[in-house]
Design an enzyme around this catalytic site. Structure first.
Site, short mmCIF file in Angstrom:
data_model
loop_
_atom_site.label_atom_id
_atom_site.label_comp_id
_atom_site.label_asym_id
_atom_site.label_seq_id
_atom_site.Cartn_x
_atom_site.Cartn_y
_atom_site.Cartn_z
N ILE A 477 -10.18 44.56 13.48
CA ILE A 477 -8.92 44.74 12.85
C ILE A 477 -7.03 43.83 13.53
CG2 ILE A 477 -9.70 46.58 10.87
CD1 ILE A 477 -7.48 48.28 13.02
N PRO A 642 -6.99 41.66 29.73
CA PRO A 642 -5.80 41.71 30.05
C PRO A 642 -4.55 41.37 28.64
CG PRO A 642 -6.96 41.07 31.88
CD PRO A 642 -7.39 40.41 30.47
N GLU A 715 -5.44 54.17 20.65
CA GLU A 715 -4.56 55.07 20.07
C GLU A 715 -3.96 55.52 21.01
OE1 GLU A 715 -6.38 56.07 16.71
OE2 GLU A 715 -7.46 54.68 17.29
#
Lengths: 748, 327
Positions: A477, A642, A715
């Site tokens: 996504i 990274p 998150e």
């Protein structure tokens, strides 16, 4: 395990493997598939929040040019799954009965989809949709959380399972707060927020045969979608295909299959043509979930020298009247700080609203606004530096689960973050630092999220030219899943990244769970690792069988590629892949490998952690807040990509700025309708709101969590950002804003 | 889609004729507001007269005034050397509005003609007297945080959304319009109107009239002008309150002042009494505070916009401080 695998030097920043496709427009999103005989559906939403439809006058719409069908509960085919009253067919499950689109005349929320107009062009469908006239029997609705708070209930999941994050929880003594030397109590409110990814939700539904369905759908799980629609239409799973090769952002709203998707599939069945349906921006506020408005109350007790004695944390979040949406709002309160006494009470309030859905950092981001604001308030009340206060109450093991952490490097985050933000410039006394007219403040907030891992399977094939091609059903996504998987494969095999392809976003590919809950690298990464090692095993066996004695005792970690040449123990094995395959008379080797969570999950508590520092300027007379700098420090295990990982942190911090300062889906409760429902009125941060965001990764592997050592960071990138900014605003002004967003009117 | 006639005019005369005998015909230029309104079924013109080819883009200086063609793009005006040099207030206000993409499409005339951004106006399921006279005002008892504190009526409390117009009303601009009966000039302050009993009418243009240009008389405000806008995010949001301040200074004394507010009324809100109070006074924070107090006389708040009573004077003071170089 190859030691070099975890050497961070090996994980160089890599441009997105699909970057060129995206910036040139070659990447195909769900609304961009062109099928022969395509038709277009537009949804009409209800204009009341509760009641029944009395009548639908669709005559004018049916007569409008190009219209193929006007579909509502009056004429829609009934789905097999509509007959059962049981569990939600979607996974992961929210309890209850999902909205059955076009099932009957009942209205549960405003802008509920009630009619689909299908026409030969989008414009014709949109026009005809305006001609549909609906009469209602209106009933009194309830949409106001605060006004109905006393009707909040303990969710079924919490009733059933006392270990659920939604269950009532007590550690130690319940009355400890009352006897604490320092007592603090406050209420916090987070407004409804809407995911608002750039890409509108869309689906193209195509019945390739009567019992064979293909959907090009904007979702976060192709397998979830396949399973749900198979169940919904009573089809064998293999007859349903879901394609989501590219997803233009989702932030959680693709974790559920929504009524508009079923509406398009019904429409395609009824007009016997492929149907494309794209939601409007306004419908993105009402048809595909949102972060529920949540009220919280915290009581925090401490000793005068800063040892936490008790935390009582309660919350009430919205849900619909037909599904019990829950999230882990209070989970971190149980484990983040070393308080001997902790109680949490999580409640949900059914209202005449559509069902919410997890939005980035879901409940944890909401709970962190309460918990991390309260920590700042208590630190201030005892005149203690808020970082020192947290360090004094640092948990060395998980006090909720009574388990050791798999890894926890949060101290490193505090130390590095302080340096980078210039924490020494912070003054304890609010309002005491100025830059010209502007007040200057510093704040911080901690974040945590479970290092989730699901089972995942990857198919890989390696040809004689040394091209490695992998397949997996996982979606991307936006974080750059393909890029990360290519980097893991390259590091495991030595094959250069440009010779590796990772194909995803198709339910026909090997199994993977949802792209949600920061679980992708932790779940699919190990399957990539397993597949790469399995390919090496095959090569070793082949080489040994062909008389290469050196390979007889070789292990996968000993084998690497340098271009097409095979290396053994860091030296040339004087053997090319092409030669080896030729000797065996095969074109390529292939393997399918599954990787699953292991028993370590029963022995260790596994969490990713983050620390966000913010520096803000506040204009004392106009209340404008300008975030001047954010430092994000993450303990997310191994960082395999990274560049895309840093981008993810920057995106999370930007979302956190929106949460803290701008985002607010405002509802007029007289009508139960939102009044900020486009991108002009619902303010997501623009470039001018986003300052330099400095990202630091501890980058130490957590090999107990999974063989890649990753703990996930989607998150934790946002959890803790909003309180960091709110705390900085307090430090700048002495004003404590406990209801987000912090708009100028609240500060003057 | 709803069928409509589309006509392209290349002269002012042809454009005006294009509107003849059709009260539901509209001009279209940048379309940055009109197209939205059409998509959302708020307005449904039966005819669009595209005026983009009419040669009205010039910005010129003559006879003691600066004339800006009605079709000059917002971005072209904001970046125009003459405007930056002679009327920096206008340039600042334009750059405070919308986004770069919209400013590249939107015209000066279109900016003046844009409708309110009141959410009740935009949602056809909610009442709005401006959209549907007689249906009621959703904002009056509703969510009126963004709404007016001056010149409201029981029928409508919407605000005019433009930034550009706030600067233009402060700078004593006038609007040159042409219609079937010839040309006339409307003082900018009289171009937009208060809602009264006809909130559906935003301005005083007569049937079939077309905006030709906006004229700003020469002034002595270029050195001390500032547009201060407070909004809910740093860019691309409508004003909670904005203030256009322009001072003609003689040393530290204000010779004359111009002051107007946005985000507070159904029209760009000129503050003439406050201007008078500033004239002849030293440019100090105290002077500005007193003028701000005068400016706020008559303001009336609703349930959610009472903060504007406090924010308003603060923004006036900040705008004046910036204009006077005190910040």
């Amino acid at each position: 395990m190859n030691e070099a695998f975890f050497d961070k030097k090996d994980y160089k920043p890599l441009d997105r493997v699909d970057g060129r496709l995206k910036v040139t427009g070659a990447a195909k999103y769900s609304a961009e598939y062109v099928l022969p005989n395509m038709s277009y559906a537009v949804l009409v939403g209800s204009t009341i929040a509760k009641g029944t439809i009395e009548s639908i006058d669709s005559k004018a719409a049916e007569r409008a040019p190009g219209v193929l069908a006007v579909i509502s509960h009056l004429n829609a085919i009934k789905l097999p799954s509509y007959q059962s009253k049981g569990e939600h067919p979607s996974e992961p499950s929210t309890k209850g009965q999902p909205l059955r689109v076009f099932f009957d005349n009942k209205i549960y929320s405003n802008d509920q989809p009630i009619v689909a107009v299908v026409a030969t062009s989008f414009e014709k469908a949109r026009h005809a949709a305006t001609l549909v006239k609906v009469q209602y029997n209106k009933e009194q609705h309830q949409t106001d959380l605060e006004a109905n708070a006393e009707k909040a209930v303990l969710p079924a999941s919490g009733k059933k399972n006392p270990k659920s994050p939604t269950a009532d929880y007590d550690r130690g003594q319940i009355d400890a707060f009352a006897n604490a030397p320092v007592k603090f109590e406050a209420e916090y409110v987070l407004p409804t927020e809407v995911h608002n990814p750039m890409e509108l939700q869309s689906i193209t539904a195509h019945w390739e045969a009567d019992d064979k369905l293909t959907v090009y759908d904007k979702v976060q799980g192709t397998k979830m979608t396949q399973k749900n629609f198979a169940k919904e239409w009573n089809l064998p799973e293999e007859n349903v295909k879901c394609i989501a090769t590219f997803v233009g952002g989702a932030f959680g709203n693709g974790l559920h299959n929504w009524p508009h998707e079923t509406a398009a599939i019904i429409a395609a069945k009824q007009v016997k043509r492929p149907v494309k349906l794209v939601l409007t921006r306004e419908q993105m506020f009402t048809m595909v979930g949102y972060r529920p408005r949540t009220w919280q109350k915290i009581q925090m007790g401490a000793t005068k020298d800063g040892k936490l004695v008790a935390i009582n944390h309660q919350s009430i979040g919205q849900t619909s009247t037909y599904e019990e949406f829950t999230e882990s709002t209070l989970q971190q309160t149980r484990m983040m700080y070393a308080s001997p006494n902790v109680s949490t009470r999580y409640r949900i309030l059914p209202l005449n609203l559509a069902t919410p859905i997890w939005m980035r950092g879901p409940g944890e981001a909401t709970g962190a606004f309460g918990l991390e604001s309260a920590m700042d308030e208590v630190a201030h009340s005892i005149d203690m530096d808020p970082v020192d206060f947290r360090l004094l109450n640092y948990t060395e093991s998980d006090p909720d689960k009574n388990m050791p952490w798999s890894t926890k490097y949060l101290r490193e985050c505090y130390d590095e973050g302080k340096k980078r933000i210039g924490w020494e410039n912070r003054k304890m006394q609010p309002g005491s630092v100025r830059d010209g007219e502007w007040l200057v403040g510093y704040g911080m907030g901690t974040g945590t999220f479970g290092a989730n891992r699901n089972s995942a399977t990857v198919h890989a094939e390696l040809d004689k030219e040394g091209n490695l091609v992998m397949h997996c059903a996982i979606t991307d996504i936006g974080p750059g899943t393909g890029t990360a998987m290519v980097q893991i494969a390259s590091n495991t095999t030595g094959i250069p990244t440009e010779k590796i392809a990772f194909h995803l976003g198709n339910s026909e590919f090997p199994n993977a769970g949802l792209q949600g809950g920061s679980s992708t690298v932790n779940s699919v990464g190990p399957a990539v690792l397993a597949a790469c090692n399995a390919l090496k095993e095959q090569l070793i066996t082949m080489a040994a069988a062909k008389g290469n004695a050196a390979f007889a005792s070789a292990k996968p970690d000993d084998v690497m590629f340098d271009k097409a040449e095979i290396q053994l123990g860091g030296k040339s094995a004087k053997l090319t892949l092409g030669d080896l395959l030729k000797q065996n008379n095969i074109e390529k080797i292939e393997t399918t490998n599954e990787s699953k969570p292991d028993e370590n999950r029963n022995k260790y508590s596994m969490n990713a952690f983050s620390m966000h520092f913010a520096k803000v300027h506040v204009h004392p007379f106009t209340g404008q807040v300008r975030v001047k700098k954010i430092v994000c420090c993450a303990d997310a295990g191994t960082i395999v990509s990274p560049k895309t990982a840093a981008s993810q942190m920057i995106g999370g911090a930007t979302g956190g700025i929106g949460m803290a300062l701008t985002e607010d889906a405002v509802m007029d409760h007289r009508f139960g309708r939102y009044v900020t429902k486009d991108l002009a009125d619902y303010h997501v941060p623009v470039h001018a709101d986003v300052p330099e965001i400095d990202v630091y990764f501890v980058n130490k592997p957590d090999l107990l969590a999974d063989p890649v050592g990753s703990k996930g960071l989607g998150e934790i990138a946002i959890i803790g950002v909003a309180p960091a900014i709110a705390n900085a605003v307090f430090n700048a002004t002495g004003k404590r804003i406990r209801e987000l967003p912090i708009t100028p009117d609240k500060l003057i | 889609m709803i069928q409509f006639q589309y006509e392209r005019a290349t002269t002012t005369k042809a454009a005006i004729n294009g509107l003849a005998n059709n009260s539901n015909a509209r001009f279209i230029a940048g379309g940055t507001n009109l197209v939205d309104l059409m998509k959302r079924n708020i307005t449904a013109p039966t005819k669009l007269v595209d005026i983009n080819m009419v040669p009205l883009k010039d910005i010129q200086q003559q006879n003691g005034k600066t004339s800006i063609g009605a079709l000059a793009l917002n971005s072209a005006v904001a970046d125009n050397k003459l405007i930056i040099e002679k009327h920096p207030l206008l340039s600042q206000a334009l750059n405070a509005g919308a986004s770069a993409q919209i400013r590249n499409m939107a015209t000066v005339g279109g900016n003046m003609m844009q409708r309110t951004r009141c959410p009740y106006f935009y949602d056809t399921a909610l009442p709005c007297n401006k959209r549907e006279p007689g249906s009621g005002c959703g904002a009056l008892e509703g969510l009126n945080r963004m709404h007016a504190i001056f010149g409201t009526s029981e029928q409508c409390i919407a605000v005019h959304p433009s930034d550009m117009c706030i600067a233009l009303v402060a700078l004593d601009a006038s609007v040159l319009v042409a219609g079937p009966k010839g040309e006339r000039r409307i003082p900018f302050e009289e171009f937009h109107r208060l809602p009264g009993n006809q909130p559906e009418k935003d301005n005083t243009l007569q049937n079939n009239e077309m905006i030709i240009s906006v004229e700003i008389p020469d002034n002595a405000f270029a050195k001390n002008a500032h547009y201060f806008k407070v909004r809910d995010r740093a860019s691309y949001a409508f004003a909670l309150v904005s203030v256009a301040a322009a001072l003609n200074m003689d040393g530290k004394v204000i010779k004359e002042a111009r002051l107007a507010m946005g985000g507070v009324a159904h029209k760009p809100w000129r503050l003439k009494e406050a201007e008078k109070a500033l004239a002849g006074k030293p440019a100090t924070e105290e002077t500005f505070r007193q003028a701000a107090e005068i400016a706020m006389q008559g303001a009336k708040a609703f349930k959610y916009n009472a903060f504007k009573l406090k924010l308003g004077p603060n923004v006036i003071v900040e705008a004046l401080k910036n204009a006077a170089g005190l910040v």
